[in-house]
Motif scaffolding. Structure first.
Motif, PDB file in Angstrom:
ATOM      1  N   LEU A 118       0.848  -1.186   0.000  1.00  8.57           N
ATOM      2  CA  LEU A 118       0.000   0.000   0.000  1.00  8.57           C
ATOM      3  C   LEU A 118       0.889   1.243   0.000  1.00  8.57           C
ATOM      4  CD1 LEU A 118      -2.975   1.078   0.340  1.00  8.57           C
ATOM      5  CD2 LEU A 118      -2.420   1.312   2.771  1.00  8.57           C
ATOM      6  N   PRO A 119       0.670   2.188  -0.929  1.00 10.27           N
ATOM      7  CA  PRO A 119       1.451   3.427  -0.877  1.00 10.27           C
ATOM      8  C   PRO A 119       1.328   4.092   0.493  1.00 10.27           C
ATOM      9  CG  PRO A 119       0.249   3.285  -2.944  1.00 10.27           C
ATOM     10  CD  PRO A 119      -0.241   2.151  -2.095  1.00 10.27           C
ATOM     11  N   ASP A 120       2.384   4.780   0.917  1.00 10.41           N
ATOM     12  CA  ASP A 120       2.401   5.366   2.254  1.00 10.41           C
ATOM     13  C   ASP A 120       1.344   6.439   2.446  1.00 10.41           C
ATOM     14  OD1 ASP A 120       4.475   3.720   2.982  1.00 10.41           O
ATOM     15  OD2 ASP A 120       6.047   5.217   2.657  1.00 10.41           O
ATOM     16  N   ALA A 121       0.861   7.028   1.377  1.00  8.60           N
ATOM     17  CA  ALA A 121      -0.192   8.040   1.463  1.00  8.60           C
ATOM     18  C   ALA A 121      -0.884   8.138   0.117  1.00  8.60           C
ATOM     19  CB  ALA A 121       0.375   9.406   1.866  1.00  8.60           C
ATOM     20  N   GLY A 122      -2.124   8.590   0.152  1.00  8.27           N
ATOM     21  CA  GLY A 122      -2.866   8.816  -1.069  1.00  8.27           C
ATOM     22  C   GLY A 122      -3.958   9.844  -0.838  1.00  8.27           C
ATOM     23  N   LEU A 123      -3.686  11.084  -1.196  1.00  8.72           N
ATOM     24  CA  LEU A 123      -4.662  12.153  -1.060  1.00  8.72           C
ATOM     25  C   LEU A 123      -4.973  12.743  -2.420  1.00  8.72           C
ATOM     26  CD1 LEU A 123      -2.734  12.436   1.776  1.00  8.72           C
ATOM     27  CD2 LEU A 123      -4.607  14.040   2.226  1.00  8.72           C
ATOM     28  N   GLY A 124      -6.224  13.124  -2.596  1.00  6.12           N
ATOM     29  CA  GLY A 124      -6.633  13.820  -3.795  1.00  6.12           C
ATOM     30  C   GLY A 124      -6.963  15.262  -3.482  1.00  6.12           C
ATOM     31  N   LEU A 125      -6.835  16.101  -4.488  1.00  8.35           N
ATOM     32  CA  LEU A 125      -7.221  17.503  -4.375  1.00  8.35           C
ATOM     33  C   LEU A 125      -8.575  17.661  -5.071  1.00  8.35           C
ATOM     34  CD1 LEU A 125      -6.220  20.365  -3.466  1.00  8.35           C
ATOM     35  CD2 LEU A 125      -5.445  20.670  -5.827  1.00  8.35           C
ATOM     36  N   TYR A 126      -9.590  18.043  -4.307  1.00  7.92           N
ATOM     37  CA  TYR A 126     -10.972  18.028  -4.792  1.00  7.92           C
ATOM     38  C   TYR A 126     -11.539  19.444  -4.830  1.00  7.92           C
ATOM     39  CZ  TYR A 126     -10.746  13.007  -3.966  1.00  7.92           C
ATOM     40  OH  TYR A 126     -10.389  11.680  -3.986  1.00  7.92           O
ATOM     41  N   ALA A 127     -12.204  19.759  -5.936  1.00 14.96           N
ATOM     42  CA  ALA A 127     -12.806  21.084  -6.117  1.00 14.96           C
ATOM     43  C   ALA A 127     -14.303  21.075  -5.807  1.00 14.96           C
ATOM     44  CB  ALA A 127     -12.559  21.590  -7.534  1.00 14.96           C
ATOM     45  N   TRP A 128     -14.819  19.952  -5.337  1.00  9.16           N
ATOM     46  CA  TRP A 128     -16.224  19.903  -4.944  1.00  9.16           C
ATOM     47  C   TRP A 128     -16.406  18.814  -3.890  1.00  9.16           C
ATOM     48  CZ3 TRP A 128     -19.353  15.549  -5.291  1.00  9.16           C
ATOM     49  CH2 TRP A 128     -18.838  14.479  -6.036  1.00  9.16           C
ATOM     50  N   ALA A 129     -17.514  18.916  -3.167  1.00 13.74           N
ATOM     51  CA  ALA A 129     -17.874  17.877  -2.203  1.00 13.74           C
ATOM     52  C   ALA A 129     -19.374  17.908  -1.967  1.00 13.74           C
ATOM     53  CB  ALA A 129     -17.129  18.075  -0.885  1.00 13.74           C
TER      54      ALA A 129
END
Length: 448
Positions: A118-129
């Protein structure tokens, strides 16, 4: 400062209907309170189609990765919400940090086997929620000003359309979940911890074992069943690019930042629930009266006061709650609260740099505890004891300690259970506690 556009939608207490519309999209992620109207279960938050995905590069330090996250927030741009809205997210980062991200922040041995990849981290940058507020009974789409108008219209059509019929694909285990450690192997590791404690190397070690089984089917089906069996205020579901899924049913907040106020809520001390109300109340009372559990909890409170003090104004770190009781379907927990005021020259990512991973799941002192964990646990923890997290463009943040969590990857389901070992611990009791904490998960998966 630009203002987000907000569109109301029909309120849904359960995010499953809305998430079904995006859950197979790239970067689909759900942060799920799973506990409407509870003080720490107010909001659900989901999104998909991130502007960019950010994972650590080979050899990249944790500090450098956190700076890349900071830079990505700046590129998206700060935005406010309309004045009359109290929502936790105005666009920004959502994703996970694995326990092993701590290796990028501290110097640790590399003894535990990385057999999950598993990669040590995985974050996305989101312009909506899409955010549901269970206190106010509202569901709203929040569009950051940078979101293209045609994309905003597409999302509005998607969520205003009649409910989709989510496929009911099954999820099954091909064999019962089994622990990687036999009781004898656990005892040997426990005795090694006792040796380190009596030698003065450490005061407390969180010793963990992994359970796993081959599986097949749809992880979302497993998530919904587990959510029903074990509702907790920091649940979450994240789909990774390789088809792996992270499922978390955590009761524990790691760090929250709201308007510059910082809060962490460490859990240390556990007793099983009972269907007999008298026995259940006795278990809770025994937990609160336990000098051993109070000592364990206090060690971690002191550790976290130090961690938060690195990024908070001098003199602002306080302990407004000590040794409180929180009860969940499977266990009673002893919980304390540590708060502070974020320093003017620090941000949420500085807090992560100074505090990750959470002290409640390492031990004390933290770095030595992490070294001992790497020596005694045969495989890396992956998501377990990491964090599901959001950080928005205003500097707001909330994050969990990813306990009661599963990784479904490459046809295998893994979850972990553990507990604090101190000088007067009993190995059999600690071994049983590691099972008790995840029994509801193992039993529910076994019945699918």
């Amino acid at each position: 400062m630009p203002t987000c556009t907000v569109h109301p939608l029909p309120y849904q207490a359960d995010p499953a209907d809305y998430f079904a519309r995006v859950r197979q999209a790239p970067g689909a992620i759900l942060l799920d309170s799973a506990r409407p109207n509870a003080s720490r279960g107010r909001y659900d938050l989901l999104s998909a189609w991130p502007v960019e995905q950010l994972s650590p590069h080979d050899g990249e330090t944790g500090i450098d990765y956190l700076q890349r996250l900071r830079d990505s927030l700046k590129r998206l741009g700060t935005a406010n919400l309309p004045d009359d809205l109290q929502l936790p997210f105005a666009g920004g980062l959502i994703g996970y940090l694995s326990y092993d991200f701590g290796r990028r922040l501290e110097t640790l041995p590399a003894l535990a086997v990385d057999d999950l990849g598993l990669p040590d981290a995985g974050l996305g940058l989101y312009a909506w929620a899409l955010i549901s507020d269970h206190q106010r009974g509202t569901t709203q789409l929040v569009f950051h000003p940078s979101l293209a108008p045609d994309e905003a219209q597409r999302l509005l059509r998607l969520f205003l359309a009649p409910a989709v019929t989510d496929d009911k694909a099954d999820f099954t285990l091909k064999a019962p979940m089994r622990g990687d450690l036999s009781p004898e192997q656990y005892r040997q590791a426990f005795e090694r911890v006792q040796h380190y404690i009596h030698a003065g190397d450490c005061y407390q070690i969180n010793l963990t074992q992994r359970f796993r089984a081959p599986c097949q089917g749809d992880p979302w089906h497993a998530y919904r069943a587990l959510r029903s069996a074990c509702p907790t205020p920091f649940s979450g579901f994240q789909v990774l690019a390789d088809g792996s899924a992270l499922l978390s049913f955590s009761p524990e907040r790691f760090i929250q930042v709201h308007a510059g106020q910082v809060e962490t809520r460490p859990i240390k001390g556990t007793r099983p629930r009972s269907q007999d109300t008298v026995e259940d109340a006795e278990n809770a009372a025994q937990l609160l009266a336990s000098s051993k559990d109070r000592a364990e909890n206090l060690m971690i409170v002191d550790l976290l006061r130090n961690d938060l003090g690195r990024s908070c104004e001098i003199g602002t770190v306080k302990v407004p709650e000590l040794f409180s009781l929180e009860s969940y379907p499977n266990v009673h927990h002893m919980v304390s609260v540590v708060t502070g005021q974020l320093a003017a020259d620090k941000d949420a990512l500085d807090l992560i740099a100074g505090s990750f991973p959470g002290g409640s799941i390492t031990g004390a002192p933290k770095i030595r505890a992490m070294q001992i964990i790497d020596e005694l646990e045969p495989s890396r923890r992956a998501l377990y004891c990491g964090s599901l997290i959001y950080i928005d463009v205003r500097g707001e943040m909330d994050s969990s300690i990813a306990i009661r969590s599963l990784l479904i990857k490459d046809g295998q389901a893994c979850c972990w259970g553990g507990g604090a070992v101190v000088a007067d611990s009993d190995w059999q009791a600690e071994y049983q506690e590691s099972i008790t904490k995840v029994k509801v998960l193992l039993d529910t998966l076994g019945q699918l």
